[in-house]
Design a protein around this motif. Structure first.
Motif: not given
Length: 156
Positions: A21, A23-24, A42, A46, A49-50
Motif C-alpha cells: 500500500n 501512502p498519501v 507522512l 496518513n 497506520h503509517w
C-alpha cells in the motif's frame, strides 16, 4: 505512481521494504521529497497506520534497538528504501523485507527459508525476509525482536 520509491535509493539503502500500500503524499511536493521524505509529515497525512509501519521498520533496522524512536524520526528514510513492487528491486543487493501476502505469488517463500517466530512468523532466505504486514496485530514486538536478533546474528 506505479514506480513510487520513498527514502534511500537503491545504491544507498541498507534495507528495502516492499509494501503493498502506498501512502498519501503531500498535495504539492518536488522529487526531493521522495528521496528524503519527512516521516512526521507522512504520519500526519496518513495517520496512526503509517506511524505503526514506520515504527516497526525502525525497530527492525535501527543500529541500536533502544534508539528506534529517534532513528525513526530522524534517520529511517536515509537508511531504508520503500518500494511498492518487486520489479523495482532489480539492481538492489541488500536485504529486502517482503511485507504481507500480496507479493507471495510473485515471490513465494523459499522452501529453504529459516522460520523465525512461533505464533507470528517470518521467513528468512537472504536476501529476502518474508514478514507479516507491518501492524502490531500481525507483527508483535516478540516477532520484531526475534527477527531483529536473527538478522543481526546471521548478518543477513
Amino acid at each position: 505512481m506505479n514506480d513510487l520509491w520513498l527514502g534511500a535509493g537503491i545504491g544507498e539503502a541498507d534495507y528495502v521494504f516492499v509494501l503493498p500500500n502506498k501512502p498519501v503524499l503531500p498535495r504539492f511536493f518536488d522529487t526531493s521529497f521522495l528521496n528524503r521524505p519527512n516521516v512526521s509529515l507522512l504520519i500526519e497525512l496518513n495517520g496512526n497506520h503509517w506511524r505503526k509501519i514506520f515504527t516497526i521498520m525502525a525497530k527492525l533496522t535501527a543500529p541500536r534497538y533502544d534508539s528506534w524512536k529517534s532513528f525513526r524520526d530522524k534517520e529511517l528514510l536515509t537508511k531504508v528504501g520503500i518500494a511498492f513492487s518487486l520489479d523495482q528491486l532489480h539492481d538492489y543487493e541488500g536485504l529486502v523485507f517482503v511485507v504481507g501476502n500480496t507479493f507471495r505469488d510473485e515471490l513465494p517463500v523459499d522452501s529453504s527459508a529459516h522460520k523465525v517466530g512461533n505464533v507470528h512468523t517470518s521467513f528468512v532466505y537472504p536476501p529476502y525476509v518474508w514478514c507479516p504486514y507491518l501492524d502490531y496485530r500481525q507483527f508483535p514486538n516478540t516477532l520484531i525482536e526475534a527477527l531483529r536478533e536473527y538478522i543481526l546474528e546471521k548478518k543477513c
